[in-house]
Design an enzyme around this catalytic site. Structure first.
Site, short mmCIF file in Angstrom:
data_model
loop_
_atom_site.label_atom_id
_atom_site.label_comp_id
_atom_site.label_asym_id
_atom_site.label_seq_id
_atom_site.Cartn_x
_atom_site.Cartn_y
_atom_site.Cartn_z
N VAL A 129 -0.98 -9.79 -5.60
CA VAL A 129 -1.11 -9.76 -7.06
C VAL A 129 -1.32 -11.17 -7.61
CG1 VAL A 129 0.04 -9.15 -9.23
CG2 VAL A 129 0.29 -7.66 -7.23
N ILE A 175 -2.24 0.77 -16.25
CA ILE A 175 -2.14 1.73 -17.38
C ILE A 175 -1.22 1.12 -18.44
CG2 ILE A 175 -1.75 4.14 -17.98
CD1 ILE A 175 -1.36 4.73 -15.00
N GLY A 232 -1.74 0.11 2.17
CA GLY A 232 -1.08 -0.92 1.35
C GLY A 232 -0.47 -0.41 0.06
N GLU A 262 5.84 0.22 -0.55
CA GLU A 262 6.64 -0.99 -0.59
C GLU A 262 6.95 -1.42 0.84
OE1 GLU A 262 7.75 -2.48 -3.58
OE2 GLU A 262 6.47 -1.02 -4.55
N ASP A 295 11.92 3.42 -6.52
CA ASP A 295 10.84 2.73 -7.24
C ASP A 295 10.58 3.45 -8.57
OD1 ASP A 295 8.32 0.87 -7.09
OD2 ASP A 295 7.51 2.86 -7.51
N LYS A 325 11.25 2.20 -12.65
CA LYS A 325 10.20 2.28 -13.68
C LYS A 325 10.65 3.19 -14.83
CE LYS A 325 6.56 1.46 -10.26
NZ LYS A 325 5.70 2.11 -9.26
N GLY A 379 -1.70 -1.70 -6.55
CA GLY A 379 -2.84 -2.46 -6.01
C GLY A 379 -3.01 -3.78 -6.75
N1 HSE Z 1 4.92 1.19 -4.10
C1 HSE Z 1 4.52 1.36 -5.46
C2 HSE Z 1 3.74 2.68 -5.51
C3 HSE Z 1 3.66 0.21 -5.90
O1 HSE Z 1 3.51 3.30 -4.47
O2 HSE Z 1 3.41 3.11 -6.60
C4 HSE Z 1 3.60 -0.02 -7.37
O3 HSE Z 1 4.84 -0.21 -7.95
#
Ligand code: HSE
Length: 439
Positions: free
Chosen positions: A15, A138, A189, A192, A203, A207, A304
């Site tokens: 990133v 987004i 990729g 995590e 994850d 969020k 990504g």
């Molecule tokens: N590992 C996370 C996903 C990446 O698969 O959405 C973005 O936070």
């Protein structure tokens, strides 16, 4: 023209490197849109020697993230190292204390220390922008914080983890096993470093805690989110869901209830006709139900390098423009404490898959136990191993999968009924239970 905004970037992974490139390639556009130039003046990363294919000749290298955070040649500190602890925490705190603006993609840091960091930003006058932390490109943060500032939000729910949606999509479309799909997600990729963080729902929970704060004014706290991952979902569940007109998605849901704000992450059956059910692969989506307006669904790339950098640089552009929104959409003192949702009181429809002993009276026993808990059955299907289905349980030997869909009921009633069915010894193994979310 106003002086250039001087940007310092900590972390030059996928990133970070993309952010440096984007600021370079979009320099003229950013300058036109912000009314001033945006320039990377300093960076730091674990290894200076690593080959990165970046033009950094005129850029200073700080020895540590902390040094970069307080560098007088940096107006905007961009934290792209990740992690709820060090070195990200101290560096972000130091930058905010120095009155600088901070841009970060770090959902873990925000989910754990978001309130404290927002307070610091408020006291010292810097911005704390984190669009990239949820849904990457987004604009979910801006939509909730600014676009819907005048709208009362009733519910936000979405697909916030690309890895899980990729796995569930491939399992459904190609009948592949969970493990095969996870390996592909890692190879591509999306996952995590520790994939359990994705597949166990953490994850998504981080969020969701951020989105709930923006939508409902809760103090952002991952600990207030009920979490279940997708590892128990089988191809049989996906097939049965499809036959019944549903898809299974890992959803993060934050909803206003009579008892408070419920925040939960779990595999969820959604009607195939819903917007969220159309979202396949690594794509993310968020639906927002606001009072007095039809639902809004935002769909796009949620992971990504390029997608995340797009949001990071947009946040930097806001700093360059002088925009300072309260990080969670209202002053920190107005944010409310929230507790983890008591899921036993959760109300909704349920999908139940049982492995039933195949003898006369089994279906009647199951129906009786559900009726005792005042649970009404919307549909019941027995699936034969060869894939065909009937609506009656025949009198033959081997255990057979029986799938039920209930009308809305309480979760504790479902588990009381299933315990009784287990005591009756008409099923074997553990029942599979998946919550249904109506659109
Ligand atoms: N590992 C996370 C996903 C990446 O698969 O959405 C973005 O936070």
């Amino acid at each position: 023209m106003v002086a250039a905004l001087k940007v310092g970037i900590a972390g030059l992974g996928t990133v970070g490197a993309e952010v440096v490139r984007l600021i370079e390639t979009q320099a003229r556009t950013l300058s036109a849109r912000c009314g001033r130039n945006v320039r990377v003046t300093a960076v730091t990363a674990r290894s200076k020697a690593k080959k990165r294919d970046l033009e950094l000749a005129d850029v200073a290298w700080a020895k540590t993230p902390l040094e970069l955070a307080v560098d007088p040649e940096v107006d905007c500190f961009v934290e792209l190292m990740g992690g709820a602890g060090e070195p990200a925490l101290s560096a972000v705190e130091a930058a905010l204390k120095a009155g600088k603006s901070v841009v970060t993609a770090n959902k873990a840091l925000l989910a754990k220390h978001g309130v404290r960091l927002a307070k610091l930003a408020e006291q010292k006058g810097g911005a704390l922008n984190f669009e990239a932390a949820v849904g990457a490109a987004i604009p979910v943060v801006k939509t909730l914080r600014e676009g819907l500032a005048a709208t009362a939000i009733d519910r936000v729910y979405g697909i916030l983890n690309g890895t899980c949606n990729y796995i569930l999509t491939r399992m459904e479309q190609e009948g592949l096993s969970f493990d095969e799909c996870l390996k592909d997600a890692q190879r591509l990729g999306y996952a995590e470093a520790d994939p359990s963080f994705d597949i166990d729902g953490h994850d998504t929970a981080q969020k969701l805690a951020i989105l709930a704060s923006l939508a409902f004014g809760t103090r952002v706290a991952q600990s207030a989110v009920y979490v279940e991952g997708i590892s128990s979902i089988t191809p049989e569940d996906l097939r049965a869901a499809s036959d019944l007109g549903y898809r299974v998605k890992l959803l993060g849901v934050a909803v206003r209830t009579a008892k408070g704000i419920e925040q939960r992450v779990h595999p969820t059956m959604v009607p195939k006709t819903s917007s969220i059910a159309q979202v396949m692969g690594v794509t993310n989506a968020l639906t927002i139900d606001g009072t007095g307006i039809p639902p809004i669904t935002l769909v796009g790339p949620g992971a990504g390098g390029a997608a995340t950098a797009s949001a990071v640089v947009a946040d930097i552009a806001d700093v360059a423009r002088g925009i300072r929104a309260a990080p969670f959409g209202r002053p920190v003192e107005r944010l409310q404490e929230t507790a983890k949702a008591p899921m036993e009181r959760h109300e909704g429809g349920y999908y139940i898959r049982l492995l039933a002993r195949d003898h006369a009276g089994t279906a009647a026993t199951i129906a009786t136990r559900l009726a005792e808990q005042k649970i009404s059955i919307e549909s019941i299907v027995q699936r034969h191993p060869n894939g065909s289905s009937t609506t009656a349980v025949p009198a033959k030997a081997a255990p057979v999968p029986v799938i039920l869909i209930t009308y809305a009921t309480h979760e504790d009633a479902v588990y009381r009924a299933l315990s009784a069915v287990q005591r009756d010894k008409v099923i074997s193994g553990r029942p599979q239970v998946i919550r249904i979310e109506k659109n």
